[in-house]
Design an enzyme around this catalytic site. Structure first.
Site, PDB file in Angstrom:
ATOM      1  CB  THR A   1      -0.888   0.064   1.264  1.00 58.96           C
ATOM      2  OG1 THR A   1      -0.039  -0.011   2.402  1.00 58.96           O
ATOM      3  CG2 THR A   1      -1.878  -1.066   1.281  1.00 58.96           C
TER       4      THR A   1
ATOM      5  CD  GLU B   1      -4.491  -1.652   3.600  1.00 58.37           C
ATOM      6  OE1 GLU B   1      -5.223  -1.381   2.612  1.00 58.37           O
ATOM      7  OE2 GLU B   1      -3.674  -0.851   4.101  1.00 58.37           O
TER       8      GLU B   1
ATOM      9  CE  LYS C   1     -11.326  13.773  14.523  1.00 55.72           C
ATOM     10  NZ  LYS C   1     -10.616  12.759  15.297  1.00 55.72           N
TER      11      LYS C   1
ATOM     12  CD1 TRP D   1     -15.602  14.462  14.456  1.00 56.19           C
ATOM     13  CD2 TRP D   1     -15.762  12.561  13.311  1.00 56.19           C
ATOM     14  NE1 TRP D   1     -14.931  13.514  15.171  1.00 56.19           N
ATOM     15  CE2 TRP D   1     -15.006  12.313  14.487  1.00 56.19           C
ATOM     16  CE3 TRP D   1     -15.972  11.492  12.439  1.00 56.19           C
ATOM     17  CZ2 TRP D   1     -14.476  11.061  14.809  1.00 56.19           C
ATOM     18  CZ3 TRP D   1     -15.453  10.246  12.758  1.00 56.19           C
ATOM     19  CH2 TRP D   1     -14.702  10.028  13.931  1.00 56.19           C
TER      20      TRP D   1
END
Lengths: 546, 546
Positions: A185, A330, A439, A444
């Site tokens: 990755t 993944e 934030k 959020w």
């Protein structure tokens, strides 16, 4: 008490055996790197894969050894994958678009003993070979008539290499948890980390991903993986197509609109898969040339969020279904896929597009949850967003050599580093990267939602949103804009355009214009670089708040 | 070197969890044994299954314990399967159509501690209970308002039993090879033998069987398993439907034409599955009542060979695809399925029906071969027939308690006891049972082919062919006929009808008329009984040959 069913480990060779026995005459059409089209069948592909296995053993490659591939999607790349895994060795795909230093790092970290390389990438390997102490031979994926002049001392001609074998070989048997493949990755920070697929994970992932509501591949389909095999396990199409008997169309190096269109038509492709960039090029080509795909039914779009306009064009102009998908290296990689369940099947127009903007629901064998920063489960109401975590038999539990340390939570879930909502029907929508979410006062704000909204303004070519420090709210959003060529929009006009379409407290505090937004090798916005660039930036309303 | 993918055992509870989380509002419509229709959802089904698990633990049922079910296809039967497997206990379906002595034998052989029983079968259990020393309680699948007067001392009302629990329970974890289910095969000779499914085999089988070219179940489908859950693992539909999110329609005890039709329409069924007998009743009903299914797309027909006329009627009259399938209790059960691959997709009329008479090709995870009596592989040419042998993760390697001894060949293949051809496209066709094939002068003659041909004669109601001893040829075929009511055909007219349609040496040496042909409990011709009946039969041409 145990069941009394046969011991039949989930080994990858069973996929190509199944295809050769049950779908032996099904074709794999490739655009060769040398130029001409090439056709083979699953029966012949298996024979050549068996020859690869024999040649590998002749070379002394053993169970557990790694071999790198620097190659496009062609039949030879498939032969190499099946040959390697058939003796318990490991295909290790390397993304040739990475920086040369990263490529060297990856090949060394994996300790790959061989490199299988397309003609395209011979110069790249020549430049790197002195930095690759583990590599014993470079096998050039071509025939003797196309072998290049090369400075490589241990260059081998692939076709000659396998022609020395007869294909009379029995696949090796071993534990189904044996490593089968590796893909690194490319994070935005730190060194690439190696994901290690197993035979079991690849087989299970392929079985799950071919289901009717997922990729939905049948023997009557011709599937073109435009997504390269070096990108996120090639979306596992190298396994799921032969597993179902679907034909394959391999585009080689050609990902421009004209090349993709030619292969779609020549290969009578019914299903294809790639990142949005590829489809943008195809749509531009189709419009310019006034052409239409004649056999294509379904485009699977993943890798990054599929723009709404793209979905609309495919469906309304060309009558081709768009299936939005999400996954990760993944995750082997499929995480979710947005086919329309009965609850949504009757939708049309914008209501349908609203659902299709979501990344969809999980196949069997992927478990999802969203949590707050403390790990508490959040509701599946389609509004609440939290960190997206996943669990399943084809999802990483660790990186190669333990890089990155412990990556699962106490319940065994892998943190995707994405932030998402999940609706009551199980449809997940990525709202942001966890590190990019802003934030503000304990709540959020999704940077991606703001970006998607801003690019709707006619003068905006590209938009990025980052959080910048704020004395009262901790962070507030800064909207960074690349203007369209020749346009000179007023910041206020962009904010006016956005106002009313999002919660008031989500509105960016300021707009900054730049000439260019930096991107990663895989085309994602490099927010770390933007954050560095704007490290000293001070929001205009900060003083008042202090 | 092992892969670095998560440890996620293939446990059955993951199927119902997946359905509850991703397809929670999808419905299961059942015809209750008490009469009324009943609707539940996957979310509620999971909750009740969790309560079953709790109640089982309260009762002291542990990992590895068996519980018998004598029940129709309803939501409660599903709850019981998931509850049992969720703690590592084993559902043990018992076919109520077997002789009572066989039922007692099976329950005792399995040492089942509990019996879950529908109201229908309470008298059966009352009659047998004294012969069932292992059974501690009989749980009657109904609510308190329908509890019958019963002589059973340990009768429990199912709804009360689970109402005592709250569903707040975590499924148990264990090895995926743990036993999950048992189903006894009813051979024509000897005692029934127990097939023991594992969690792994059931999960893999369901994943493989839902593929587009196999059952092809999507979330948009409503699937009606008319095939009972006590027949060959219920064709695994109790797992494959929730795995894909498809709705379920459970017909309870009603398998007559009117009941099946009512459920097809009420449940908006798109896919259904059963043995030919059920479809014969439905087709007769449709014709008599001049009705048409309005949502049904696909009928999966297995259990015994699907008559050509049935396929033709479904397709030509009602526009419903027929998918011929083959399997065995020992195969979980799917072995092959006859969807049309590209090579055959363009066929129409008789050419299409010719292919559809075949049982089709194998899903991924079923390996097939045909061999001669010495175990040598025979070619896949569509003509050569040999013993059909199979290998895969959802196929038996032994029977419970070792009954029947070693059942795999040296390569791990299970002998199906069927004789079949396989064509170059992988389409298998059963030509006979190995013990029924007639061995004439070292060559094999298919009794089934002869029977299928003979029933085409207008005066023949049913036909059976057995081999009878012949001094020169070892065996020669005898054709045994049940005449149509009121008809009185000449033996020569039947043989004339057959002549020219088969090889000359396949022609039966004689025709015998009987009033009735004996059948097994599952509707197959009982050739052992016929062979006994004709043990002293002497072919008319035997003297000349001697």
């Amino acid at each position: 008490m145990l069941g009394l069913m046969q011991d039949w480990p989930l080994l990858i060779h069973r996929i190509i055996d199944h295809a050769a026995n049950n779908h032996g005459s099904q074709t794999i059409l490739s655009r060769s790197v040398e130029g001409p089209l090439h056709t083979t069948t699953y029966a012949d592909l298996r024979t050549n894969a068996l020859k690869v296995a024999q040649a590998l053993e002749r070379h002394g490659v053993k169970y557990g050894d790694r071999a790198a591939t620097l190659a496009w999607n062609t039949w030879r790349h498939l032969e190499v994958w099946y040959g390697l895994t058939g003796i318990g060795a490991i295909y290790h795909t390397v993304n040739p678009r990475l920086f040369p230093d990263q490529i060297a790092y990856i090949i060394n970290h994996a300790e790959s003993r061989l490199i299988f390389v397309d003609l395209t990438f011979v110069p790249l390997v020549e430049a790197l070979i002195d930095k690759l102490p583990h590599v014993e031979a470079v096998i050039i994926l071509t025939g003797s008539e196309h072998m290049p002049e090369t400075t490589l001392e241990n260059a081998v001609c692939y076709e000659d290499w396998i022609a020395a074998e007869d294909g009379d070989f029995a696949w090796k048997s071993f534990d189904e948890n044996t490593a089968a493949g590796m893909c690194y990755t490319s994070g935005t920070t730190g060194n690439p980390k190696g994901v290690v697929y197993s035979h079991r994970s690849n087989v299970l992932h392929s079985m799950a991903s071919t289901a009717p509501d997922m990729l939905g591949i049948a023997a009557a389909d011709n599937v073109m993986p435009v997504v390269p095999m070096f990108h996120a396990n090639g979306w596992s199409l190298a396994f799921s197509c032969p597993l179902t008997g679907g034909g394959m169309v391999m585009p080689g190096a050609g990902m421009d609109g004209a090349s993709v269109y030619e292969m779609l038509e020549t290969g009578k492709v019914t299903i294809t898969a790639a990142v949005p960039t590829v489809w943008l090029m195809l749509l531009q080509y189709l419009e310019k040339e006034q052409k239409r795909p004649t056999t294509l039914k379904k485009v699977i779009i993943g890798g990054s969020a599929c723009p709404r306009a793209m979905t609309k064009t495919f469906q309304d102009v060309y009558g081709i279904d768009v299936i939005h998908a999400w996954g990760m290296t993944e995750m082997s990689p499929l995480g979710s896929l947005c086919s329309l369940k009965p609850a949504y099947a009757g939708l049309t127009g914008d209501a349908k597009l609203d659902v299709q903007e979501k990344q969809g629901f999980a196949p069997f064998s992927v478990e999802m949850k969203i949590t707050d920063d403390d790990g508490n489960d959040l509701p599946w109401d389609g509004k609440t967003f939290g960190r997206l975590k996943v669990r399943g038999p084809a999802i990483s539990k660790a990186y190669f050599k333990g890089e990155g340390g412990e990556i699962l939570d106490a319940d065994g879930y892998f943190d995707t580093s994405d932030v998402a909502t999940i609706d009551p029907e199980g449809y997940m929508q990525i709202t942001d990267r966890a590190k990019d979410v802003i934030k503000s006062g304990g709540e959020w704000i999704s940077s991606i939602d703001l970006e998607n909204l801003a690019v709707g303004h006619p003068d905006v070519a590209e938009a990025a949103v980052i959080g910048v420090a704020h004395p009262k709210w901790d962070e507030r959003p800064l909207l960074i804009i690349v203007r369209c060529e020749g346009a000179d929009p007023d910041p206020a006009s962009i904010l006016d355009f956005m106002a009313g379409k999002i919660a008031k407290w989500w509105m960016p505090d300021a707009v900054a214009f730049v000439d260019e937004i930096p991107h990663t090798a895989t085309g994602k916005i490099k927010k770390t670089a933007l954050r560095e660039q704007f490290a000293d930036y001070r929001l205009p309303n900060t003083d008042a708040a202090e």
